[in-house]
Write a protein that holds these residues in place. Structure first.
Motif, PDB file in Angstrom:
ATOM      1  N   GLU A 180       0.815  -1.218   0.000  1.00 39.64           N
ATOM      2  CA  GLU A 180       0.000   0.000   0.000  1.00 39.64           C
ATOM      3  C   GLU A 180       0.848   1.268   0.000  1.00 39.64           C
ATOM      4  N   GLU A 181       2.035   1.208   0.635  1.00 38.69           N
ATOM      5  CA  GLU A 181       2.879   2.390   0.733  1.00 38.69           C
ATOM      6  C   GLU A 181       3.911   2.480  -0.373  1.00 38.69           C
ATOM      7  N   GLY A 182       3.866   1.532  -1.308  1.00 37.04           N
ATOM      8  CA  GLY A 182       4.745   1.606  -2.469  1.00 37.04           C
ATOM      9  C   GLY A 182       6.209   1.402  -2.162  1.00 37.04           C
ATOM     10  N   ASN A 223      13.425  -5.599   7.850  1.00 35.94           N
ATOM     11  CA  ASN A 223      14.675  -4.976   7.414  1.00 35.94           C
ATOM     12  C   ASN A 223      14.453  -4.109   6.183  1.00 35.94           C
ATOM     13  N   ARG A 224      13.633  -4.605   5.246  1.00 33.14           N
ATOM     14  CA  ARG A 224      13.347  -3.819   4.035  1.00 33.14           C
ATOM     15  C   ARG A 224      12.570  -2.549   4.373  1.00 33.14           C
ATOM     16  N   LEU A 225      11.582  -2.692   5.262  1.00 27.17           N
ATOM     17  CA  LEU A 225      10.791  -1.524   5.652  1.00 27.17           C
ATOM     18  C   LEU A 225      11.649  -0.518   6.405  1.00 27.17           C
ATOM     19  N   GLU A 226      12.541  -1.016   7.249  1.00 28.47           N
ATOM     20  CA  GLU A 226      13.417  -0.113   8.003  1.00 28.47           C
ATOM     21  C   GLU A 226      14.367   0.620   7.055  1.00 28.47           C
ATOM     22  N   PRO A 273       2.878   7.242   6.995  1.00 27.17           N
ATOM     23  CA  PRO A 273       4.333   7.353   7.117  1.00 27.17           C
ATOM     24  C   PRO A 273       4.795   8.773   7.407  1.00 27.17           C
ATOM     25  N   SER A 274       4.116   9.762   6.805  1.00 26.09           N
ATOM     26  CA  SER A 274       4.541  11.149   7.012  1.00 26.09           C
ATOM     27  C   SER A 274       4.316  11.594   8.449  1.00 26.09           C
ATOM     28  N   ALA A 275       3.193  11.146   9.048  1.00 26.00           N
ATOM     29  CA  ALA A 275       2.923  11.517  10.442  1.00 26.00           C
ATOM     30  C   ALA A 275       3.968  10.923  11.365  1.00 26.00           C
ATOM     31  N   TYR A 276       4.356   9.682  11.100  1.00 25.36           N
ATOM     32  CA  TYR A 276       5.357   9.047  11.947  1.00 25.36           C
ATOM     33  C   TYR A 276       6.740   9.645  11.715  1.00 25.36           C
TER      34      TYR A 276
END
Length: 403
Positions: free
Chosen positions: A188-190, A234-237, A334-337
């Motif tokens: 969803e987040e590309g 790991n990929r998301l990080e 993601p932007s809020a975090y």
């Protein structure tokens, strides 16, 4: 190895060395030994798989024990019961004769009872002049008394195995859920990557779970699923770090430095010249990094541990990984975090997500709530301290009861 045969009412059965040893063990019961017959029965029932017994065999054993008049099996008592097949069948829920004979043989083979046959194969007792039973022919329950401690240990082994199976199954369920959510969030987040292949790999791992799995089956599948989850994290990080690098370079004049795998992520202020050029974009952190001991955070927010690698949190890096999962699960953008990480610092942002998780049932919009905390932190109107301490106080009675 067969050593001969023994005549029974149901035909000639082979006499094996194992059967001879069991009969000999009956003669070696310690003087004065006793055991509750129903406790021994429960232990045998719990260990039925190790004894290779079926439920109907246990029903026949239950019926046999009902013919023994006392509650305790005693070494100095008459432990032979001699019901007819008709009586035994009725107490075994009207079990057919052929089935009854098969399960009696199974109990003998399992070493729980021993046949004591008369010359004509009949079951009966002889009484002395005083009326007491002098001799009896039928089924000897002495093996149950002789093996009472062994059966108790077998039952404990089975219960421990069941508990271990339950825990592994729960861990696998949580890991499956988290991995599924991480894949969905990445798509969803590309996030860059062949997520279709990752999803197919996930489906393949789930497809390996048998209809009736063993502990070994689940343990191997859990290891594979946890490896996949760790790779996705790991990929998301890496994606989060890349996004922060890009944003910091373009907007904030800051850069990210990771000194070692277990270190915290530090934001370094820009030079005086850069501050002069972009004063509105340069902020100082309102709280020091790692404002609270990790142990305090975990006591205040116990739920966050379920989202750490392997279902546990051992360091700040684990907490920040868990925060990424929680952020996606609660629908925080993601932007809020990212804004929270910039204003509060990555560790404090992770603590904020852990606090929000604890109060999720009271918060309508986790993303909006985090943005409000971030805004107030930027204006020095908010500190995580009171929130953490309030949760610590609220969860203390629960933890004390659990302890």
């Amino acid at each position: 190895m067969q050593t001969g045969t023994v005549t029974t009412p149901f035909g000639r059965r082979p006499m094996t060395l194992a059967l001879v040893r069991r009969q000999q063990a009956v003669c070696d019961i310690a003087a004065g030994k006793t055991a509750d017959k129903w406790k021994v029965f429960r232990d045998a029932s719990a260990a039925k798989e190790l004894l290779q017994l079926q439920s109907n065999s246990l029903a026949v054993l239950d019926a046999l024990l009902s013919f023994y008049p006392e509650k305790d099996l005693r070494q100095d008592a008459q432990l032979i019961v001699f019901p007819s097949n008709v009586q035994l069948s009725l107490r075994a829920h009207s079990m057919p004769g052929s089935t009854l004979r098969r399960h009696l043989s199974a109990l003998v083979d399992a070493g729980l009872i021993v046949r004591k046959d008369s010359a004509n194969g009949k079951r009966f007792s002889r009484k002395a002049g005083s009326g007491d039973i002098q001799d009896a022919f039928g089924f000897d329950l002495s093996p149950l008394l002789a093996r009472s401690e062994e059966l108790a240990l077998l039952a404990q082994r089975v219960m421990a195995s069941r508990e271990a199976f339950k825990k592994v199954r729960e861990r696998l369920t949580i890991c499956r859920r988290d991995t599924r959510k991480l894949i969905t969030a990445a798509i969803e987040e590309g996030v860059a990557g062949d997520w279709q292949a990752v999803e197919e790999l996930y489906i393949g791992i789930v497809g390996r779970i048998p209809r009736t799995p063993t502990l070994g089956d689940l343990t191997g599948i859990l290891d594979t699923m946890e490896t996949l989850k760790e790779e996705i994290l790991n990929r998301l990080e890496t994606h989060e770090i890349s996004a922060n690098n890009s944003t910091n370079d373009d907007q904030n004049g800051r850069h990210i430095k990771i000194s070692n795998p277990d270190s915290i992520i530090e934001f370094e202020p820009s030079s005086d010249k850069e501050q002069g050029e972009r004063p509105s974009k340069t902020r100082k952190l309102k709280e020091p990094l790692k404002a609270f001991p990790l142990s305090i955070v975990l006591k205040a927010c116990p739920q966050v541990s379920d989202y750490g690698p392997g279902g546990a949190i051992g360091n700040w890096r684990d907490l920040m990984s868990a925060a990424v999962v929680i952020r996606s699960m609660l629908g925080v953008s993601p932007s809020a975090y990212q804004d929270a990480c910039e204003i509060m610092g990555p560790e404090n942002a992770a603590v904020a997500m852990a606090c929000i998780l604890e109060r999720a049932n009271l918060i309508n919009s986790a993303g909006g709530y985090l943005r409000d905390l971030t805004r107030r932190s930027d204006q020095a109107e908010f500190s995580l301290g009171p929130m953490v301490m309030a949760l610590l106080k609220a969860n203390a009675p629960v933890q004390q009861r659990a302890g």
